[in-house]
Design a protein around this motif. Structure first.
Motif, mmCIF file in Angstrom:
data_model
loop_
_atom_site.group_PDB
_atom_site.id
_atom_site.type_symbol
_atom_site.label_atom_id
_atom_site.label_comp_id
_atom_site.label_asym_id
_atom_site.label_seq_id
_atom_site.Cartn_x
_atom_site.Cartn_y
_atom_site.Cartn_z
ATOM 1 N N THR A 280 0.829 -1.199 0.000
ATOM 2 C CA THR A 280 0.000 0.000 0.000
ATOM 3 C C THR A 280 0.868 1.256 0.000
ATOM 4 O O THR A 280 0.663 2.168 -0.810
ATOM 5 N N SER B 225 -4.500 6.044 -7.646
ATOM 6 C CA SER B 225 -5.868 5.966 -7.130
ATOM 7 C C SER B 225 -6.737 7.087 -7.686
ATOM 8 O O SER B 225 -7.915 6.879 -8.018
ATOM 9 N N GLY C 11 -13.320 -1.788 -2.989
ATOM 10 C CA GLY C 11 -13.461 -1.964 -1.553
ATOM 11 C C GLY C 11 -12.775 -3.188 -0.999
ATOM 12 O O GLY C 11 -12.601 -3.313 0.207
ATOM 13 N N GLY D 92 -5.839 -3.132 1.956
ATOM 14 C CA GLY D 92 -4.694 -2.313 2.323
ATOM 15 C C GLY D 92 -4.125 -2.598 3.700
ATOM 16 O O GLY D 92 -4.823 -3.025 4.614
ATOM 17 N N GLY E 137 -11.696 -5.069 2.737
ATOM 18 C CA GLY E 137 -10.605 -4.139 2.467
ATOM 19 C C GLY E 137 -10.823 -2.768 3.069
ATOM 20 O O GLY E 137 -9.865 -2.092 3.454
ATOM 21 N N ALA E 138 -12.095 -2.358 3.177
ATOM 22 C CA ALA E 138 -12.378 -1.060 3.793
ATOM 23 C C ALA E 138 -12.026 -1.064 5.272
ATOM 24 O O ALA E 138 -11.522 -0.075 5.816
ATOM 25 N N THR F 216 -9.743 -3.146 6.825
ATOM 26 C CA THR F 216 -8.290 -3.222 7.014
ATOM 27 C C THR F 216 -7.626 -1.890 6.704
ATOM 28 O O THR F 216 -6.593 -1.554 7.285
ATOM 29 N N GLY F 217 -8.211 -1.122 5.774
ATOM 30 C CA GLY F 217 -7.640 0.184 5.477
ATOM 31 C C GLY F 217 -7.693 1.132 6.652
ATOM 32 O O GLY F 217 -6.873 2.046 6.759
ATOM 33 N N LEU F 218 -8.660 0.916 7.554
ATOM 34 C CA LEU F 218 -8.790 1.811 8.701
ATOM 35 C C LEU F 218 -7.603 1.710 9.650
ATOM 36 O O LEU F 218 -7.335 2.644 10.415
ATOM 37 N N ALA G 93 -4.780 8.505 4.115
ATOM 38 C CA ALA G 93 -5.069 7.089 3.879
ATOM 39 C C ALA G 93 -6.224 6.609 4.742
ATOM 40 O O ALA G 93 -7.083 5.832 4.289
ATOM 41 N N SER H 145 -9.903 5.263 3.333
ATOM 42 C CA SER H 145 -10.469 3.969 3.699
ATOM 43 C C SER H 145 -11.902 4.115 4.187
ATOM 44 O O SER H 145 -12.775 3.302 3.857
ATOM 45 N N SER I 109 -14.003 4.722 1.209
ATOM 46 C CA SER I 109 -14.163 3.483 0.447
ATOM 47 C C SER I 109 -15.256 2.615 1.047
ATOM 48 O O SER I 109 -16.066 2.018 0.327
#
Length: 656
Positions: A84, A152, A174, A249, A303-304, A306-308, A483, A487, A490
């Motif tokens: 990422t 992106s 997502g 991510g 994925g949304a 994990t991005g957090l 980032a 997220s 997303s």
């Protein structure tokens, strides 16, 4: 106790999954082995072909991403490296979206070749820059996140330009783990086994490489082929996950950090524990979302979630970079020849801006083709066009002025207002207003976006003051906040809520809906920023010389930094509120000013201000004419201008 963390987390993940599966189909009704799909009912098929392969896919994908991140960190000696932060995942995203929109026939061989091509190109761009900077961790990470942001943004622009692909691409972006058979699980499993074997073979050479390139050569090891091999493996693993599942991510960032926290100091142990940590982390996140959906909550993509973790984790890991950065790796500016007559060049820029603004006001593309607005229509069209042009010019001037201030403050020509995370914070505030208020008006939306930007600035300022971090690390902190915001957005976009499309339309950016009062307000703010930059010329002259010199000359460095950060952030937030979070103008305009030889603070900031206004007027003109009779998103046109520029900059003489 630390040894029990992963097993306990794995048991928790299994328990949550069983709870979600039990809610979907009681245990007594589960089919017996061997499964015979032709004899199963629909709930049983959903369990055996949906929930069960999904659980396996979560474990395998987490392991692959954890291993990919561990390899990247080992090669670059950078605790912030992962697919990422290095732009690898975003490159795969852009390739998938571009192929979907522009050339679907490229998928004849499957998603993997397309994703691998995009991931490889993005990573190669970062590595070329990394080699020129001696693989300094902060500069490499900053360049990687900027490349990722570019990719992106371009992917989002392409998605918005092709509405019939919008829903499928939003869901894919997502990172949903939803499955309908066991094929993806088999593909990931077949990749994981040789990947683990290859990483075991690379462990000892990578350990030697950790001594440094000269030390490795002294022991008979060639660094370049080893770096290339390890990175190729890491990029391939990340691209495979992106091709099968979409964007997931920061697992590659978190898993090695967990491994180090569990006591895995040696590289061979990290390469072993990081995949286990990644598998448990992604499985636990997916199980939590399954339980949330079973309890009646929204069905969000994994994925949304994990991005957090990415933003907070980056902020937590950032202080660890202190011992990894060579002296002087975070500073310096590109050398340019100073113009002999800066006043003439600034006057010429102002004349060009006025000329272009007048041309775009009266000329354009209509039903009869290109031409000038007929006299009988001017009374109706000119006020609308003038308002849009004024708003676009003012927004561009604010963004460019912010970029100029940041570049002087950090002595870093890669600095830009976008990396402060202010646009992300404003977008979160805007989205929160849309979801909380039943029928928000323009004032409520503006206040919500302003509050989001202000809270982001407050958090960034508190972080900077508490840790007294170096300027380049401050940019990374801003990217971490951005980032996190991306997220959250997303997750909102992938939720399927109708209100999400309102947010998505604003994210594209448009000056056509700005009212005359709002445009005038934006113009007044742009002029105020110009006046402040002129008044701060002496400070902007001294700050790039370094904090020691500035303190010796009596400047309160900490307060000055904070004030300039707030000034740049507030200017960016004002532009974002009215025309959406457009990108890259704050990066391009100062570079163009510098290339014209306008280096001293006053000419540099004034020229950046003028060029920013000019670039945004051109973007507004393109947005109005390219899609005539419909307006394209302003953000799309700004991205099409700024994206290629950033890649050229990264490959050229820019310093991250």
């Amino acid at each position: 106790m630390r040894r029990a963390v992963l097993p306990l987390a794995a048991l928790a993940s299994l328990g949550l999954w069983l709870l979600a599966a039990q809610a979907s189909l009681p245990l007594a009704q589960w089919p017996d082995l061997p499964w015979q799909p032709d004899r199963m009912q629909l709930p049983q098929l959903l369990l055996t072909q949906g929930l069960m392969p999904r659980a396996v896919v979560a474990v395998l994908a987490g392991a692959l991403l954890g291993l990919s991140g561990a390899l990247m960190q080992a090669v670059l000696r950078n605790p912030l490296a992962d697919p990422t932060t290095l732009g690898t995942a975003a490159g795969a995203q852009l390739a998938i979206v571009a192929a979907t929109v522009l050339a679907p026939q490229l998928f004849a061989g499957g998603n993997l070749p397309v994703a691998l091509c995009g991931a490889g190109v993005a990573t190669a761009l970062v590595m070329v820059l990394a080699a020129r900077r001696g693989f300094a961790p902060v500069t490499v990470t900053l360049a990687g996140m900027l490349v990722g942001m570019t990719a992106s943004a371009l992917a989002t622009a392409l998605t918005l330009a092709e509405g019939h692909y919008l829903l499928s691409l939003v869901i894919w972006n997502g990172g949903a783990l939803t499955q309908d058979d066991w094929h993806p699980a088999a593909t990931l499993a077949l990749a994981l086994i040789p990947a683990l074997a290859a990483s075991a073979l690379l462990a000892r050479p990578l350990l030697v490489l950790s001594l440094g390139a000269e030390g490795a050569r002294g022991l008979g090891l060639s660094a370049a082929p080893l770096r290339l091999s390890a990175l190729a493996l890491a990029v391939g693993l990340s691209a495979l996950v992106s091709a099968e599942l979409g964007l997931i991510g920061f697992i590659g960032l978190a898993a090695p950090a967990i491994a180090r926290g569990l006591g895995a100091r040696g590289l061979p142990r990290r390469l072993l524990i990081a995949p286990l940590a990644g598998a448990v982390l992604l499985s636990l996140a997916d199980s939590l979302l399954l339980v949330l959906a079973a309890l009646g909550g929204p069905n969000l993509p994994t994925g949304a979630l994990t991005g957090l973790i990415g933003g907070p984790l980056l902020l937590w890991l950032l202080p660890q970079m202190q011992a990894h950065v060579p002296p002087g790796a975070e500073t310096g500016t590109a050398q340019s020849t100073r113009a002999p007559a800066p006043g003439r060049r600034m006057a010429l820029l102002a004349l060009v801006l006025l000329t272009v603004a007048m041309l775009t006001l009266f000329a354009g593309r209509g039903p009869a083709g290109w031409g000038v607005i007929p006299p009988e229509l001017r009374e109706s069209f000119l006020p609308l066009r003038a308002t849009a042009i004024l708003a676009a010019a003012a927004a561009g001037a604010l963004l460019a002025g912010s970029g100029a201030v940041l570049q002087r403050l950090t002595a870093n020509p890669m600095a830009a207002p976008e990396v402060l995370g202010v646009t992300g914070g404003a977008a979160l505030g805007y989205a929160a207003t849309v979801f909380v208020h039943p029928a928000p008006g323009q004032l409520a939306l503006a206040l919500g976006a302003g509050l989001g930007a202000s809270l982001t600035l407050a958090g960034l300022a508190a972080f900077a003051l508490r840790r007294d971090i170096a300027p380049a690390r401050l940019l990374l902190a801003g990217l971490a906040i951005g980032a996190f915001a991306a997220s959250v957005l997303s997750a909102i976009m992938a939720s399927g809520d109708l209100r999400a499309w309102v947010v998505l339309g604003w994210l594209a950016g448009s000056a056509s809906a700005v009212t005359p009062a709002a445009a005038m307000t934006l113009a007044v703010l742009a002029l105020a920023l110009l006046g402040l930059m002129l008044a701060l010329g002496r400070w902007l002259e001294i700050l790039p010389l370094g904090p020691d010199v500035a303190r010796a000359l009596g400047l309160p460095v900490a307060r000055l930094r904070l004030g300039l950060i707030l000034l740049a952030g507030l200017a960016t937030g004002a532009a974002t509120i009215l025309v959406g979070p457009v990108s890259f103008v704050g990066l391009m305009a100062p570079h163009l000013a510098r290339s014209l030889g306008l280096i001293r603070p006053v000419p540099f900031t004034v020229a950046s201000w003028l060029i920013g206004a000019l670039l945004m007027v051109l973007a507004a003109f393109a947005a109005r004419t390219l899609g005539s009779p419909y307006d394209l998103p302003l953000g799309l046109c700004a991205t099409l201008i700024g994206g290629p520029w950033l890649f050229i900059l990264l490959l050229g003489k820019g310093r991250a």
